[in-house]
Motif scaffolding. Sequence first.
Motif, PDB file in Angstrom:
ATOM      1  N   THR A 124       0.834  -1.203   0.000  1.00 29.49           N
ATOM      2  CA  THR A 124       0.000   0.000   0.000  1.00 29.49           C
ATOM      3  C   THR A 124       0.868   1.253   0.000  1.00 29.49           C
ATOM      4  O   THR A 124       0.617   2.188  -0.766  1.00 29.49           O
ATOM      5  N   ILE A 125       1.878   1.281   0.848  1.00 24.93           N
ATOM      6  CA  ILE A 125       2.779   2.442   0.895  1.00 24.93           C
ATOM      7  C   ILE A 125       3.515   2.578  -0.433  1.00 24.93           C
ATOM      8  O   ILE A 125       3.631   3.672  -0.994  1.00 24.93           O
ATOM      9  N   LYS A 126       4.000   1.470  -0.953  1.00 25.43           N
ATOM     10  CA  LYS A 126       4.754   1.461  -2.215  1.00 25.43           C
ATOM     11  C   LYS A 126       3.887   1.927  -3.392  1.00 25.43           C
ATOM     12  O   LYS A 126       4.411   2.451  -4.377  1.00 25.43           O
ATOM     13  N   VAL A 167      10.767   3.187   0.608  1.00 24.37           N
ATOM     14  CA  VAL A 167       9.932   2.546   1.628  1.00 24.37           C
ATOM     15  C   VAL A 167      10.799   1.516   2.321  1.00 24.37           C
ATOM     16  O   VAL A 167      11.381   0.638   1.674  1.00 24.37           O
ATOM     17  N   THR A 168      10.902   1.620   3.649  1.00 21.69           N
ATOM     18  CA  THR A 168      11.784   0.733   4.389  1.00 21.69           C
ATOM     19  C   THR A 168      11.238   0.498   5.798  1.00 21.69           C
ATOM     20  O   THR A 168      10.370   1.238   6.258  1.00 21.69           O
ATOM     21  N   ILE A 192       9.096   5.226   6.471  1.00 23.54           N
ATOM     22  CA  ILE A 192       9.631   4.173   7.325  1.00 23.54           C
ATOM     23  C   ILE A 192       8.449   3.627   8.118  1.00 23.54           C
ATOM     24  O   ILE A 192       7.750   4.390   8.785  1.00 23.54           O
ATOM     25  N   TYR A 193       8.219   2.327   8.013  1.00 23.05           N
ATOM     26  CA  TYR A 193       7.020   1.773   8.636  1.00 23.05           C
ATOM     27  C   TYR A 193       7.352   0.598   9.556  1.00 23.05           C
ATOM     28  O   TYR A 193       8.396  -0.031   9.436  1.00 23.05           O
ATOM     29  N   GLN A 209      -3.205  10.604   0.853  1.00 25.21           N
ATOM     30  CA  GLN A 209      -3.318   9.394   0.042  1.00 25.21           C
ATOM     31  C   GLN A 209      -3.226   8.136   0.917  1.00 25.21           C
ATOM     32  O   GLN A 209      -3.995   7.183   0.726  1.00 25.21           O
ATOM     33  N   LEU A 210      -2.278   8.135   1.854  1.00 23.64           N
ATOM     34  CA  LEU A 210      -2.141   6.982   2.748  1.00 23.64           C
ATOM     35  C   LEU A 210      -3.376   6.811   3.623  1.00 23.64           C
ATOM     36  O   LEU A 210      -3.876   5.686   3.789  1.00 23.64           O
TER      37      LEU A 210
END
Length: 121
Positions: free
Chosen positions: A13-15, A23-24, A38-39, A78-79
């Motif tokens: 979803t983040i990507k 994204v990491t 960063i999640y 968006q997120l």
Amino acid sequence: MEIINMKTIAYQTIKSIADIKLVTTSYPDTFTVYPVAIYSTQHKSHFRDSDMNELLTKWTITIDLFLDQGSLTGITNQLIAKFSAMGFSNDVGDENLSGISRVFIKFTGIVDNAMNRVYEK
């Protein structure tokens, strides 16, 4: 019964947000590209049936966004839209770190592993 892997879904979803360049799951020693997401994810059993199948799992997904100039509002919105459409609730905060903008978003929800649905806590 297998638990739905929200870590993989969160990453995908983040990507899917084209504006996010990295994204990491870990903080880099130095930031070289922006915006960065960063999640992390956490989960714990919320309900098990008599056979000890985990029917409901409480998930928390935390996303830190960093940008060196400009605004993170568009990416944040968006997120929120994508995770809200899944059924997650959110808490959002922000701060300015010596010229770098940071937004942190915490999504929470109860995932029904049998019905593939998310319920807010």
